[in-house]
Motif scaffolding. Structure first.
Motif, mmCIF file in Angstrom:
data_model
loop_
_atom_site.group_PDB
_atom_site.id
_atom_site.type_symbol
_atom_site.label_atom_id
_atom_site.label_comp_id
_atom_site.label_asym_id
_atom_site.label_seq_id
_atom_site.Cartn_x
_atom_site.Cartn_y
_atom_site.Cartn_z
ATOM 1 N N ARG A 1 0.809 -1.204 0.000
ATOM 2 C CA ARG A 1 0.000 0.000 0.000
ATOM 3 C C ARG A 1 0.849 1.264 0.000
ATOM 4 O O ARG A 1 0.445 2.266 -0.564
ATOM 5 C CB ARG A 1 -0.944 -0.007 1.189
ATOM 6 N N VAL A 2 1.995 1.222 0.666
ATOM 7 C CA VAL A 2 2.859 2.400 0.699
ATOM 8 C C VAL A 2 3.331 2.737 -0.711
ATOM 9 O O VAL A 2 3.255 3.895 -1.143
ATOM 10 C CB VAL A 2 4.062 2.182 1.645
ATOM 11 N N ASN A 3 3.790 1.730 -1.436
ATOM 12 C CA ASN A 3 4.270 1.973 -2.791
ATOM 13 C C ASN A 3 3.150 2.464 -3.701
ATOM 14 O O ASN A 3 3.355 3.354 -4.527
ATOM 15 C CB ASN A 3 4.914 0.721 -3.371
ATOM 16 N N LEU A 4 1.958 1.886 -3.566
ATOM 17 C CA LEU A 4 0.813 2.322 -4.361
ATOM 18 C C LEU A 4 0.476 3.774 -4.032
ATOM 19 O O LEU A 4 0.266 4.597 -4.935
ATOM 20 C CB LEU A 4 -0.401 1.419 -4.113
ATOM 21 N N VAL A 19 -5.416 8.018 0.983
ATOM 22 C CA VAL A 19 -6.284 6.901 1.381
ATOM 23 C C VAL A 19 -5.452 5.625 1.504
ATOM 24 O O VAL A 19 -5.554 4.893 2.497
ATOM 25 C CB VAL A 19 -7.447 6.710 0.379
ATOM 26 N N GLN A 20 -4.620 5.351 0.507
ATOM 27 C CA GLN A 20 -3.791 4.147 0.535
ATOM 28 C C GLN A 20 -2.776 4.200 1.682
ATOM 29 O O GLN A 20 -2.546 3.201 2.368
ATOM 30 C CB GLN A 20 -3.064 3.958 -0.803
ATOM 31 N N LEU A 21 -2.192 5.362 1.880
ATOM 32 C CA LEU A 21 -1.204 5.498 2.949
ATOM 33 C C LEU A 21 -1.852 5.372 4.327
ATOM 34 O O LEU A 21 -1.252 4.788 5.238
ATOM 35 C CB LEU A 21 -0.450 6.820 2.807
ATOM 36 N N GLU A 22 -3.047 5.883 4.482
ATOM 37 C CA GLU A 22 -3.774 5.725 5.758
ATOM 38 C C GLU A 22 -4.041 4.249 6.023
ATOM 39 O O GLU A 22 -3.889 3.778 7.159
ATOM 40 C CB GLU A 22 -5.077 6.521 5.732
ATOM 41 N N ARG A 23 -4.433 3.521 5.004
ATOM 42 C CA ARG A 23 -4.646 2.072 5.165
ATOM 43 C C ARG A 23 -3.343 1.390 5.574
ATOM 44 O O ARG A 23 -3.341 0.524 6.458
ATOM 45 C CB ARG A 23 -5.184 1.463 3.874
ATOM 46 N N ALA A 24 -2.258 1.766 4.928
ATOM 47 C CA ALA A 24 -0.959 1.178 5.263
ATOM 48 C C ALA A 24 -0.596 1.486 6.717
ATOM 49 O O ALA A 24 -0.109 0.606 7.441
ATOM 50 C CB ALA A 24 0.120 1.709 4.330
ATOM 51 N N ARG A 25 -0.857 2.718 7.147
ATOM 52 C CA ARG A 25 -0.535 3.102 8.523
ATOM 53 C C ARG A 25 -1.396 2.348 9.523
ATOM 54 O O ARG A 25 -0.938 2.006 10.615
ATOM 55 C CB ARG A 25 -0.672 4.619 8.688
ATOM 56 N N ARG A 26 -2.656 2.102 9.177
ATOM 57 C CA ARG A 26 -3.529 1.322 10.069
ATOM 58 C C ARG A 26 -3.054 -0.129 10.146
ATOM 59 O O ARG A 26 -3.065 -0.731 11.220
ATOM 60 C CB ARG A 26 -4.977 1.372 9.578
ATOM 61 N N GLU A 27 -2.682 -0.690 9.016
ATOM 62 C CA GLU A 27 -2.253 -2.095 8.972
ATOM 63 C C GLU A 27 -0.890 -2.295 9.630
ATOM 64 O O GLU A 27 -0.634 -3.347 10.215
ATOM 65 C CB GLU A 27 -2.200 -2.582 7.521
ATOM 66 N N GLN A 28 -0.022 -1.308 9.516
ATOM 67 C CA GLN A 28 1.328 -1.387 10.071
ATOM 68 C C GLN A 28 1.646 -0.077 10.788
ATOM 69 O O GLN A 28 2.335 0.787 10.247
ATOM 70 C CB GLN A 28 2.351 -1.630 8.961
ATOM 71 N N GLU A 33 8.152 4.227 6.802
ATOM 72 C CA GLU A 33 8.001 4.651 5.404
ATOM 73 C C GLU A 33 6.588 5.152 5.131
ATOM 74 O O GLU A 33 6.405 6.118 4.389
ATOM 75 C CB GLU A 33 8.355 3.517 4.448
ATOM 76 N N ALA A 34 5.590 4.506 5.725
ATOM 77 C CA ALA A 34 4.217 4.961 5.544
ATOM 78 C C ALA A 34 4.037 6.357 6.148
ATOM 79 O O ALA A 34 3.379 7.229 5.552
ATOM 80 C CB ALA A 34 3.230 3.976 6.164
ATOM 81 N N GLU A 35 4.629 6.585 7.310
ATOM 82 C CA GLU A 35 4.559 7.910 7.930
ATOM 83 C C GLU A 35 5.300 8.946 7.085
ATOM 84 O O GLU A 35 4.791 10.055 6.849
ATOM 85 C CB GLU A 35 5.135 7.878 9.348
#
Length: 115
Positions: A1-4, A19-28, A33-35
């Motif tokens: 998700r971070v790369n997307l 939106v994708q980065l928020e999902r990545a942050r929730r999952e991990q 890197e997501a932050e």
């Protein structure tokens, strides 16, 4: 998700990227890197105040990364906080003494009034 998310941001699709980065942050939640990427997307959109908390979190997760410290310092300069920026640039230089951009940032912070 971070790369997307990052790819979407580079194609001018900042809202979808976040939106994708928020999902990545929730999952991990401990993914620096997501932050970082979330902060950068906000900064690219001119929302540096929104970027700063994400950049601080990235630094908290990986405090030994000079690049993160430099990016946070740059955001703090943009926010008119030269003393805080100088501290980040100094730490970046402690971690990577040859980091030219951090040295330039520190010089700029000092011109803006940091000691």
């Amino acid at each position: 998700r971070v790369n997307l998310g990052w790819a979407l941001a580079h194609h001018g699709r900042g809202t979808e990227a976040l939106v994708q980065l928020e999902r990545a942050r929730r999952e991990q939640p401990d993914n620096a890197e997501a932050e970082l990427k979330t902060g950068l997307v906000h900064a690219m959109s001119g929302r540096v105040a929104d970027a700063a908390p994400h950049l601080r979190r990235a630094v908290a997760l990986q405090p030994d990364r000079a690049d993160l410290r430099h990016i946070l310092g740059t955001a703090l300069l943009d926010l008119g906080r030269p003393a805080e920026a100088a501290a980040e640039f100094e730490e970046a230089l402690r971690l990577a003494p040859g980091h030219r951009d951090a040295r330039q940032g520190l010089e700029q912070a000092r011109r803006m009034g940091a000691r």
